[in-house]
Design a protein around this motif. Structure first.
Motif, mmCIF file in Angstrom:
data_model
loop_
_atom_site.group_PDB
_atom_site.id
_atom_site.type_symbol
_atom_site.label_atom_id
_atom_site.label_comp_id
_atom_site.label_asym_id
_atom_site.label_seq_id
_atom_site.Cartn_x
_atom_site.Cartn_y
_atom_site.Cartn_z
ATOM 1 N N PRO A 80 0.964 -1.073 0.048
ATOM 2 C CA PRO A 80 -0.008 -0.087 0.018
ATOM 3 C C PRO A 80 0.846 1.492 -0.011
ATOM 4 O O PRO A 80 0.778 2.266 -0.701
ATOM 5 N N LYS A 81 1.788 1.271 0.875
ATOM 6 C CA LYS A 81 2.820 2.639 0.771
ATOM 7 C C LYS A 81 3.533 2.712 -0.456
ATOM 8 O O LYS A 81 3.884 3.808 -1.050
ATOM 9 N N ALA A 82 3.969 1.463 -0.845
ATOM 10 C CA ALA A 82 4.771 1.582 -2.459
ATOM 11 C C ALA A 82 3.879 2.063 -3.452
ATOM 12 O O ALA A 82 4.132 3.077 -4.339
ATOM 13 N N HIS A 83 2.390 1.691 -3.444
ATOM 14 C CA HIS A 83 1.338 1.958 -4.490
ATOM 15 C C HIS A 83 1.420 3.663 -4.302
ATOM 16 O O HIS A 83 1.153 4.414 -5.145
ATOM 17 N N SER A 84 1.184 4.078 -3.013
ATOM 18 C CA SER A 84 0.975 5.594 -2.600
ATOM 19 C C SER A 84 2.247 6.386 -3.180
ATOM 20 O O SER A 84 1.958 7.516 -3.930
ATOM 21 N N ALA A 85 3.302 6.111 -3.092
ATOM 22 C CA ALA A 85 4.494 6.613 -3.644
ATOM 23 C C ALA A 85 4.498 6.737 -5.213
ATOM 24 O O ALA A 85 4.831 7.737 -5.631
ATOM 25 N N ALA A 124 5.214 -0.712 -13.387
ATOM 26 C CA ALA A 124 5.869 -0.825 -12.128
ATOM 27 C C ALA A 124 4.857 -1.220 -11.188
ATOM 28 O O ALA A 124 4.980 -1.949 -10.138
ATOM 29 N N ASN A 125 3.994 -0.204 -10.883
ATOM 30 C CA ASN A 125 2.707 -0.523 -9.967
ATOM 31 C C ASN A 125 1.950 -1.684 -10.014
ATOM 32 O O ASN A 125 1.517 -2.270 -9.185
ATOM 33 N N ILE A 126 1.592 -1.955 -11.304
ATOM 34 C CA ILE A 126 0.989 -3.426 -11.596
ATOM 35 C C ILE A 126 1.919 -4.634 -11.026
ATOM 36 O O ILE A 126 1.485 -5.545 -10.504
ATOM 37 N N SER A 127 3.081 -4.501 -11.656
ATOM 38 C CA SER A 127 3.957 -5.938 -11.550
ATOM 39 C C SER A 127 4.822 -5.734 -10.172
ATOM 40 O O SER A 127 5.323 -6.724 -9.506
ATOM 41 N N LYS A 128 4.853 -4.630 -9.260
ATOM 42 C CA LYS A 128 5.480 -4.152 -8.145
ATOM 43 C C LYS A 128 7.088 -4.408 -8.453
ATOM 44 O O LYS A 128 7.794 -5.303 -7.540
ATOM 45 N N GLU A 129 7.561 -4.135 -9.513
ATOM 46 C CA GLU A 129 9.198 -4.348 -9.756
ATOM 47 C C GLU A 129 9.831 -3.263 -9.552
ATOM 48 O O GLU A 129 9.642 -2.104 -10.201
ATOM 49 N N ALA A 130 10.788 -3.173 -8.611
ATOM 50 C CA ALA A 130 11.560 -2.065 -8.250
ATOM 51 C C ALA A 130 12.653 -1.720 -9.271
ATOM 52 O O ALA A 130 12.867 -0.571 -9.395
ATOM 53 N N LYS A 131 12.870 -2.630 -10.373
ATOM 54 C CA LYS A 131 13.755 -2.372 -11.330
ATOM 55 C C LYS A 131 13.052 -1.463 -12.347
ATOM 56 O O LYS A 131 13.979 -0.338 -12.925
ATOM 57 N N MET A 132 12.063 -1.344 -12.461
ATOM 58 C CA MET A 132 11.493 -0.569 -13.319
ATOM 59 C C MET A 132 11.529 0.930 -12.655
ATOM 60 O O MET A 132 11.512 2.053 -13.298
ATOM 61 N N LEU A 133 11.185 0.931 -11.345
ATOM 62 C CA LEU A 133 11.129 2.356 -10.826
ATOM 63 C C LEU A 133 12.630 2.701 -10.639
ATOM 64 O O LEU A 133 12.722 3.951 -10.804
ATOM 65 N N GLN A 134 13.554 2.164 -10.655
ATOM 66 C CA GLN A 134 14.984 2.429 -10.729
ATOM 67 C C GLN A 134 15.389 3.172 -12.032
ATOM 68 O O GLN A 134 15.971 4.029 -12.067
ATOM 69 N N GLU A 135 14.768 2.343 -12.931
ATOM 70 C CA GLU A 135 15.023 3.043 -14.266
ATOM 71 C C GLU A 135 14.161 4.512 -14.392
ATOM 72 O O GLU A 135 15.001 5.088 -14.881
ATOM 73 N N VAL A 136 13.084 4.608 -13.842
ATOM 74 C CA VAL A 136 12.294 6.090 -13.960
ATOM 75 C C VAL A 136 13.099 6.928 -13.067
ATOM 76 O O VAL A 136 13.672 7.993 -13.418
#
Length: 126
Positions: free
Chosen positions: A48-53, A92-104
């Motif tokens: 939930p906190k990851a989604h919010s961020a 990233a929000n759907i898959s919950k993959e931190a790698k995509m977030l790091q890319e952004v």
């Protein structure tokens, strides 16, 4: 009226007195902060906190997309970059993959650093 946290008051004053160029820098920094938070929340399995961020970064990205001047090639290219970043955030929000977030995050960092350098050059030119 309740007492305001001195930090919150300082932060609010900083935003209210910032130039448009400084506001862009604040948005870049905010996006990077929320991306780091989202990555940390994913590592801690706090979905939930990851989604919010992530949603906060998506909102910042949408703001950039809404304000870019697409009448010029550089503006169109910047819009396309923001659009790509926005779609990666959704994925990233759907898959919950931190790698995509790091890319952004890396893209935002490069944009922020470039913007910061442009601000320095513009100040020297005055």
């Amino acid at each position: 009226m309740g007492l305001q946290n001195p930090y919150q008051k300082y932060k609010q004053n900083s935003i209210m007195t910032a130039t448009p160029q400084e506001l862009v820098l604040l948005l870049y920094n905010g996006a990077m902060k929320f991306l780091k938070q989202a990555i940390l929340h994913l590592e801690n399995k706090d979905i939930p906190k990851a989604h919010s961020a992530i949603i906060r970064v998506q909102n910042i990205t949408l703001e950039f997309m809404a304000t870019v001047d697409r009448n010029y090639e550089v503006g169109e290219n910047l819009y396309n970059l923001y659009d790509y970043m926005y779609n990666r955030l959704i994925q990233a929000n759907i898959s919950k993959e931190a790698k995509m977030l790091q890319e952004v995050y890396d893209m935002y960092k490069e944009l922020r650093d470039t913007w910061e350098e442009a601000m320095k050059i513009a100040k020297k030119g005055k």
